[in-house]
Design a protein around this motif. Sequence first.
Motif, PDB file in Angstrom:
ATOM      1  N   UNK A   9       0.962   6.184  -8.092  1.00 25.20           N
ATOM      2  CA  UNK A   9       0.392   6.386  -6.761  1.00 25.20           C
ATOM      3  C   UNK A   9      -0.935   7.132  -6.872  1.00 25.20           C
ATOM      4  N   UNK A  10      -1.004   8.112  -7.756  1.00 22.01           N
ATOM      5  CA  UNK A  10      -2.254   8.845  -8.002  1.00 22.01           C
ATOM      6  C   UNK A  10      -3.335   7.901  -8.532  1.00 22.01           C
ATOM      7  N   UNK A  11      -2.949   6.989  -9.413  1.00 26.99           N
ATOM      8  CA  UNK A  11      -3.909   6.032  -9.984  1.00 26.99           C
ATOM      9  C   UNK A  11      -4.487   5.108  -8.918  1.00 26.99           C
ATOM     10  N   UNK A  12      -3.750   4.899  -7.838  1.00 27.17           N
ATOM     11  CA  UNK A  12      -4.231   4.044  -6.750  1.00 27.17           C
ATOM     12  C   UNK A  12      -5.461   4.642  -6.079  1.00 27.17           C
TER      13      UNK A  12
ATOM     14  N   UNK B 241      -3.825  -1.221  -3.662  1.00 29.77           N
ATOM     15  CA  UNK B 241      -2.670  -1.523  -2.799  1.00 29.77           C
ATOM     16  C   UNK B 241      -1.431  -1.810  -3.644  1.00 29.77           C
ATOM     17  N   UNK B 242      -1.594  -2.582  -4.695  1.00 32.74           N
ATOM     18  CA  UNK B 242      -0.454  -2.920  -5.555  1.00 32.74           C
ATOM     19  C   UNK B 242       0.015  -1.708  -6.362  1.00 32.74           C
ATOM     20  N   UNK B 243      -0.909  -0.836  -6.758  1.00 32.85           N
ATOM     21  CA  UNK B 243      -0.507   0.389  -7.437  1.00 32.85           C
ATOM     22  C   UNK B 243       0.355   1.250  -6.515  1.00 32.85           C
ATOM     23  N   UNK B 244      -0.008   1.299  -5.247  1.00 34.39           N
ATOM     24  CA  UNK B 244       0.814   2.061  -4.290  1.00 34.39           C
ATOM     25  C   UNK B 244       2.201   1.438  -4.157  1.00 34.39           C
TER      26      UNK B 244
END
Length: 113
Positions: free
Chosen positions: A82-85, A95-98
């Motif tokens: 989520x941080x990487x997003x 969006x996909x990272x989230x």
Amino acid sequence: MSDSTSYAASEALNDAIKAVTGDLTAAPATNQIDSWIGQLDLTGPGSQGEIALELKNLKDYISTNDSANIAHTLDALGQLTTKAADEDVAEDVSRKLRQLGQALTAASTSLPK
């Protein structure tokens, strides 16, 4: 990030989301983890190195069937993803990272801690 790189990242994230919502302790999961580690830039900026370390931990915990540490590591991976997003990535990748971060966190709560 170029459009082709963004597309490849988006497809890899789709595969990761599918894998996380499946049986993470199955033998193919450890092969998938190796693939994910290989796609990360371990010395690059951002949280990729931290994610790779947690993926290595996850693989070890899966091999010993350590469900408490698997759950803890999935939660850590969810937070890092989520941080990487929020890092410098294309909007579709963000969006996909989230989504992946949420799936990892949800998976962590399905195992005993």
